[in-house]
Design a protein around this motif. Structure first.
Motif, mmCIF file in Angstrom:
data_model
loop_
_atom_site.group_PDB
_atom_site.id
_atom_site.type_symbol
_atom_site.label_atom_id
_atom_site.label_comp_id
_atom_site.label_asym_id
_atom_site.label_seq_id
_atom_site.Cartn_x
_atom_site.Cartn_y
_atom_site.Cartn_z
ATOM 1 N N LEU A 10 4.946 -19.410 12.893
ATOM 2 C CA LEU A 10 5.196 -19.861 11.515
ATOM 3 C C LEU A 10 4.560 -21.233 11.267
ATOM 4 N N GLU A 11 4.567 -22.093 12.276
ATOM 5 C CA GLU A 11 3.900 -23.385 12.159
ATOM 6 C C GLU A 11 2.393 -23.181 12.064
ATOM 7 N N ALA A 12 1.867 -22.275 12.873
ATOM 8 C CA ALA A 12 0.431 -21.984 12.848
ATOM 9 C C ALA A 12 0.012 -21.511 11.461
ATOM 10 N N SER A 13 0.781 -20.640 10.864
ATOM 11 C CA SER A 13 0.465 -20.134 9.521
ATOM 12 C C SER A 13 0.479 -21.246 8.489
ATOM 13 N N ALA A 14 1.477 -22.124 8.563
ATOM 14 C CA ALA A 14 1.564 -23.232 7.601
ATOM 15 C C ALA A 14 0.373 -24.170 7.750
ATOM 16 N N ALA A 15 -0.009 -24.467 8.982
ATOM 17 C CA ALA A 15 -1.153 -25.355 9.221
ATOM 18 C C ALA A 15 -2.442 -24.721 8.717
ATOM 19 N N GLU A 16 -2.628 -23.437 9.001
ATOM 20 C CA GLU A 16 -3.836 -22.735 8.534
ATOM 21 C C GLU A 16 -3.905 -22.712 7.010
ATOM 22 N N GLU A 17 -2.761 -22.575 6.365
ATOM 23 C CA GLU A 17 -2.703 -22.576 4.903
ATOM 24 C C GLU A 17 -3.187 -23.916 4.338
ATOM 25 N N ALA A 18 -3.031 -24.989 5.137
ATOM 26 C CA ALA A 18 -3.487 -26.320 4.731
ATOM 27 C C ALA A 18 -4.918 -26.587 5.191
ATOM 28 N N ASP A 19 -5.621 -25.552 5.679
ATOM 29 C CA ASP A 19 -7.001 -25.656 6.142
ATOM 30 C C ASP A 19 -7.135 -26.464 7.436
ATOM 31 N N VAL A 20 -6.097 -26.393 8.266
ATOM 32 C CA VAL A 20 -6.109 -27.026 9.582
ATOM 33 C C VAL A 20 -6.483 -25.953 10.605
ATOM 34 N N HIS A 21 -7.321 -26.309 11.572
ATOM 35 C CA HIS A 21 -7.639 -25.385 12.668
ATOM 36 C C HIS A 21 -6.418 -25.302 13.581
ATOM 37 N N VAL A 22 -6.165 -24.127 14.107
ATOM 38 C CA VAL A 22 -4.966 -23.920 14.927
ATOM 39 C C VAL A 22 -5.326 -23.196 16.217
ATOM 40 N N ALA A 23 -4.692 -23.629 17.297
ATOM 41 C CA ALA A 23 -4.733 -22.885 18.561
ATOM 42 C C ALA A 23 -3.282 -22.627 18.949
ATOM 43 N N ASP A 77 7.155 -36.775 12.771
ATOM 44 C CA ASP A 77 8.303 -35.890 12.949
ATOM 45 C C ASP A 77 8.668 -35.275 11.603
ATOM 46 N N THR A 78 9.861 -34.722 11.491
ATOM 47 C CA THR A 78 10.234 -34.002 10.265
ATOM 48 C C THR A 78 10.417 -34.930 9.057
ATOM 49 N N LYS A 79 10.351 -36.233 9.253
ATOM 50 C CA LYS A 79 10.406 -37.136 8.092
ATOM 51 C C LYS A 79 9.187 -36.940 7.197
ATOM 52 N N ILE A 80 8.072 -36.493 7.757
ATOM 53 C CA ILE A 80 6.869 -36.237 6.952
ATOM 54 C C ILE A 80 6.938 -34.860 6.309
ATOM 55 N N GLY A 81 7.814 -34.020 6.817
ATOM 56 C CA GLY A 81 7.986 -32.665 6.305
ATOM 57 C C GLY A 81 8.193 -31.707 7.460
ATOM 58 N N HIS A 82 8.687 -30.543 7.133
ATOM 59 C CA HIS A 82 8.948 -29.557 8.179
ATOM 60 C C HIS A 82 7.655 -28.890 8.637
ATOM 61 N N LYS A 83 7.628 -28.486 9.884
ATOM 62 C CA LYS A 83 6.415 -27.950 10.487
ATOM 63 C C LYS A 83 6.021 -26.580 9.954
ATOM 64 N N VAL A 84 6.924 -25.926 9.235
ATOM 65 C CA VAL A 84 6.605 -24.612 8.656
ATOM 66 C C VAL A 84 6.168 -24.732 7.194
ATOM 67 N N GLU A 85 5.957 -25.971 6.714
ATOM 68 C CA GLU A 85 5.512 -26.216 5.341
ATOM 69 C C GLU A 85 4.090 -26.768 5.361
ATOM 70 N N SER A 86 3.177 -26.096 4.665
ATOM 71 C CA SER A 86 1.768 -26.503 4.709
ATOM 72 C C SER A 86 1.547 -27.916 4.174
ATOM 73 N N GLU A 87 2.361 -28.346 3.248
ATOM 74 C CA GLU A 87 2.203 -29.691 2.678
ATOM 75 C C GLU A 87 2.350 -30.777 3.754
ATOM 76 N N SER A 88 3.127 -30.510 4.782
ATOM 77 C CA SER A 88 3.321 -31.486 5.866
ATOM 78 C C SER A 88 1.993 -31.812 6.539
ATOM 79 N N TYR A 89 1.162 -30.807 6.722
ATOM 80 C CA TYR A 89 -0.135 -31.001 7.398
ATOM 81 C C TYR A 89 -1.100 -31.773 6.498
ATOM 82 N N ARG A 90 -1.010 -31.544 5.205
ATOM 83 C CA ARG A 90 -1.824 -32.320 4.264
ATOM 84 C C ARG A 90 -1.407 -33.790 4.274
#
Length: 149
Positions: A127-140, A93-106
């Motif tokens: 905005l979540e998709a963009s943050a995930a892609e910025e962290a090199d995560v595949h997004v659908a 959840d948001t304790k790891i970071g917000h979903k619009v921040e790429s660092e959260s996915y890392r």
């Protein structure tokens, strides 16, 4: 005083605020409703079969939601399809970071011991998709009736 708190919570919900405190309050309310059997979570009809198929193929499934981990467990544990918690390998959840921040996915990738490019993130929020892609995560990007991103 109570009315002021209720008004503030309603205001935050009307703006779809994702604050940890609001999500935790919602989690407490849900716990009471689910425990009393007055609420059950509903999933789109293709979700549970898809997750079962992924699990059978050896994939791991994690939930990353702005809803608290407690709320996630309530939803998956009390669904119209029964207890689905066995299908989920972990919750974030948001304790790891917000979903619009790429660092959260890392951080999630590091936490589960997986490289970001071996993760597929499903979302309906661009905005979540963009943050995930910025962290090199595949997004659908998932589009569902009544949902907006």
């Amino acid at each position: 005083m109570i009315q002021a708190v209720v008004d503030n919570v309603c205001w935050q919900m009307s703006l779809d605020r994702k604050t940890t405190a609001l999500k935790q309050l919602q989690g407490h309310m849900w716990r009471a409703a689910f425990a009393a059997g007055r609420m059950k979570a509903e999933f789109f009809e293709d979700v549970v079969p898809a997750v079962r198929k992924w699990r059978e193929a050896g994939m791991k499934v994690y939930i990353y939601s702005s809803g608290s981990v407690e709320a996630q467990k309530l939803l998956f544990g009390h669904s119209t399809e029964g207890d689905l918690l066995e299908l989920v390998d972990g919750h974030f959840d948001t304790k790891i970071g917000h979903k619009v921040e790429s660092e959260s996915y890392r951080k999630i990738a590091n936490s589960i011991g997986c490289s970001t490019n071996n993760i597929l993130f499903l979302t309906d929020v661009t905005l979540e998709a963009s943050a995930a892609e910025e962290a090199d995560v595949h997004v659908a990007v998932v589009v569902r009736p009544g949902m907006q991103g």
